[in-house]
Enzyme design. Structure first.
Site, PDB file in Angstrom:
ATOM      1  N   THR A  62       0.917  -1.357   0.108  1.00 20.28           N
ATOM      2  CA  THR A  62      -0.048   0.031   0.029  1.00 20.28           C
ATOM      3  C   THR A  62       0.736   1.381   0.010  1.00 20.28           C
ATOM      4  O   THR A  62       2.070   1.304  -0.170  1.00 20.28           O
ATOM      5  CB  THR A  62      -1.012  -0.048   1.155  1.00 20.28           C
ATOM      6  OG1 THR A  62      -1.943   1.182   1.086  1.00 20.28           O
ATOM      7  CG2 THR A  62      -0.282   0.147   2.296  1.00 20.28           C
ATOM      8  N   LYS A  66       3.588   1.691  -3.831  1.00 20.25           N
ATOM      9  CA  LYS A  66       2.948   0.821  -4.782  1.00 20.25           C
ATOM     10  C   LYS A  66       3.841   1.191  -6.255  1.00 20.25           C
ATOM     11  O   LYS A  66       3.870   0.063  -7.000  1.00 20.25           O
ATOM     12  CB  LYS A  66       1.552   1.587  -5.073  1.00 20.25           C
ATOM     13  CG  LYS A  66       0.677   1.138  -4.053  1.00 20.25           C
ATOM     14  CD  LYS A  66      -0.898   1.732  -4.185  1.00 20.25           C
ATOM     15  CE  LYS A  66      -1.827   1.238  -3.275  1.00 20.25           C
ATOM     16  NZ  LYS A  66      -2.311  -0.067  -3.413  1.00 20.25           N
ATOM     17  N   ASN A  87       0.059  -3.759  -5.976  1.00 23.84           N
ATOM     18  CA  ASN A  87      -0.412  -3.915  -4.748  1.00 23.84           C
ATOM     19  C   ASN A  87      -0.110  -5.469  -4.079  1.00 23.84           C
ATOM     20  O   ASN A  87      -0.714  -5.690  -3.046  1.00 23.84           O
ATOM     21  CB  ASN A  87      -1.878  -3.502  -4.703  1.00 23.84           C
ATOM     22  CG  ASN A  87      -2.889  -4.388  -5.179  1.00 23.84           C
ATOM     23  OD1 ASN A  87      -2.630  -5.023  -5.891  1.00 23.84           O
ATOM     24  ND2 ASN A  87      -4.058  -4.510  -4.437  1.00 23.84           N
ATOM     25  N   ALA A 128      -2.818  12.545  -7.778  1.00 22.56           N
ATOM     26  CA  ALA A 128      -2.196  11.805  -8.376  1.00 22.56           C
ATOM     27  C   ALA A 128      -1.159  10.773  -7.993  1.00 22.56           C
ATOM     28  O   ALA A 128       0.102  10.649  -8.356  1.00 22.56           O
ATOM     29  CB  ALA A 128      -1.369  12.717  -9.589  1.00 22.56           C
ATOM     30  N   THR A 153       0.759  19.117  -6.683  1.00 23.94           N
ATOM     31  CA  THR A 153       1.740  18.990  -7.463  1.00 23.94           C
ATOM     32  C   THR A 153       1.491  18.798  -9.092  1.00 23.94           C
ATOM     33  O   THR A 153       1.135  17.407  -9.266  1.00 23.94           O
ATOM     34  CB  THR A 153       3.023  17.963  -7.144  1.00 23.94           C
ATOM     35  OG1 THR A 153       3.144  18.072  -5.572  1.00 23.94           O
ATOM     36  CG2 THR A 153       4.140  18.139  -7.957  1.00 23.94           C
ATOM     37  N   LYS A 156       2.811  15.910 -11.317  1.00 24.03           N
ATOM     38  CA  LYS A 156       2.574  14.185 -11.051  1.00 24.03           C
ATOM     39  C   LYS A 156       1.305  14.252 -12.222  1.00 24.03           C
ATOM     40  O   LYS A 156       0.997  13.172 -12.538  1.00 24.03           O
ATOM     41  CB  LYS A 156       1.873  14.178  -9.687  1.00 24.03           C
ATOM     42  CG  LYS A 156       3.308  14.254  -8.875  1.00 24.03           C
ATOM     43  CD  LYS A 156       2.880  13.781  -7.592  1.00 24.03           C
ATOM     44  CE  LYS A 156       4.010  13.550  -6.743  1.00 24.03           C
ATOM     45  NZ  LYS A 156       3.724  13.177  -5.206  1.00 24.03           N
ATOM     46  N   VAL A 215     -11.079   6.878  -1.458  1.00 22.13           N
ATOM     47  CA  VAL A 215     -10.219   5.520  -1.329  1.00 22.13           C
ATOM     48  C   VAL A 215      -9.771   5.210   0.172  1.00 22.13           C
ATOM     49  O   VAL A 215      -9.860   3.872   0.192  1.00 22.13           O
ATOM     50  CB  VAL A 215      -8.980   5.457  -2.304  1.00 22.13           C
ATOM     51  CG1 VAL A 215      -9.385   5.605  -3.663  1.00 22.13           C
ATOM     52  CG2 VAL A 215      -8.004   6.546  -1.677  1.00 22.13           C
TER      53      VAL A 215
END
Length: 270
Positions: A62, A66, A87, A128, A153, A156, A215
């Site tokens: 995680t 990743k 993952n 991102a 940012t 990304k 998420v």
């Protein structure tokens, strides 16, 4: 001999993976154990070596590892190859350490397959980072054609656009003015893991009847979801995605697809 499995990430103590996998081990009479593996970035290669020498049979990965784990793997396959995000780790029959991605399947199976008229929906991904490529691919596989992304940012986002050239990218400062243009808004950042964390939005100016998804599954309701719900939107956390991605990983390791029922949901709710 007990087969050893585990999960790596940082932060990781909030993870419910050990609870879920150990429940399934008991249910399906698998002689195995699953635990949190305290790991720093400079120890990632050691984790892979433990899979190679069979000290560990399988490992979940995680945030924030990743993508970082990939340079130590011998091979990545399927959705991991497309997203550049891993993952699930395992050793194949040839003794090769493989990186796979079950996050894409997890989000699709949990939520996106239920979306009606997907081709005409517009989705916004906020963030991102490590899970974002999986979210984007899952949205695309679900038939959603119009997908945008923003991140604090900006570079990304541009990096992800090279991977997914259909992405629309806009600056973080435009989030407030853009968000009402979307039907599905997904928080793929870590903002929300702490109770005082949140995305700085004026929810009163956002149209209602949208689908807000986070998420994160622990805490159960982040500020992002809480505020969206009060304004009349449908909200979901990452719990079911977490369960479905875990089930897919369990199937990779044991060739058993575990039943996802009310007992599993209740277990995690407790």
């Amino acid at each position: 001999m007990i087969k050893k499995f585990g999960i790596i990430g940082n932060p990781i103590k909030h993870s419910l993976s050990p609870l879920l996998h150990n429940y399934w081990f008991k249910k399906y009479n698998v002689n195995a154990s699953y635990s949190i593996i305290d790991t720093e970035e400079n120890n990632l290669e050691e984790v892979v070596k433990k899979i190679k020498d069979k000290s560990l049979v399988g490992v979940n990965v995680t945030l924030p590892f990743k993508q970082k784990i990939i340079s130590f793997l011998e091979k990545i396959i399927n959705d991991a190859e497309i997203t550049g995000s891993v993952n699930t780790l395992f050793l194949d029959t040839k003794g090769t350490v493989i990186g796979e991605n079950t996050d894409v399947y997890g989000l699709q199976a949990a939520y996106l397959k239920r979306i009606e008229n997907a081709m005409n929906k517009k989705a916004l991904v906020i963030g991102a980072g490590g899970v974002s490529p999986s979210v984007i691919l899952s949205l695309e596989k679900s038939g959603i054609k119009k997908i945008s992304i923003t991140n604090r940012t900006h570079e990304k986002c541009l990096f992800l656009k090279k991977k997914f050239n259909f992405l629309n990218v806009f600056p973080w400062n435009n989030l407030q003015s853009e968000i009402s243009n979307y039907d599905i808004i997904i928080n793929a950042t870590s903002l929300g893991l702490k109770n005082d964390d949140g995305i700085n939005l004026d929810y009163s100016s956002i149209d209602s009847n949208k689908f807000f998804y986070d998420v994160i599954y622990n805490p159960e309701e982040t500020n992002f979801l809480k505020k969206a719900k009060t304004m009349g939107n449908v909200t979901e956390n990452g719990k079911k995605m977490f369960i479905y991605q875990a089930a897919a990983a369990f199937n990779i390791w044991h060739n058993i697809y575990p039943k996802i029922d009310d007992k599993v949901i209740e277990l995690l709710d407790k």
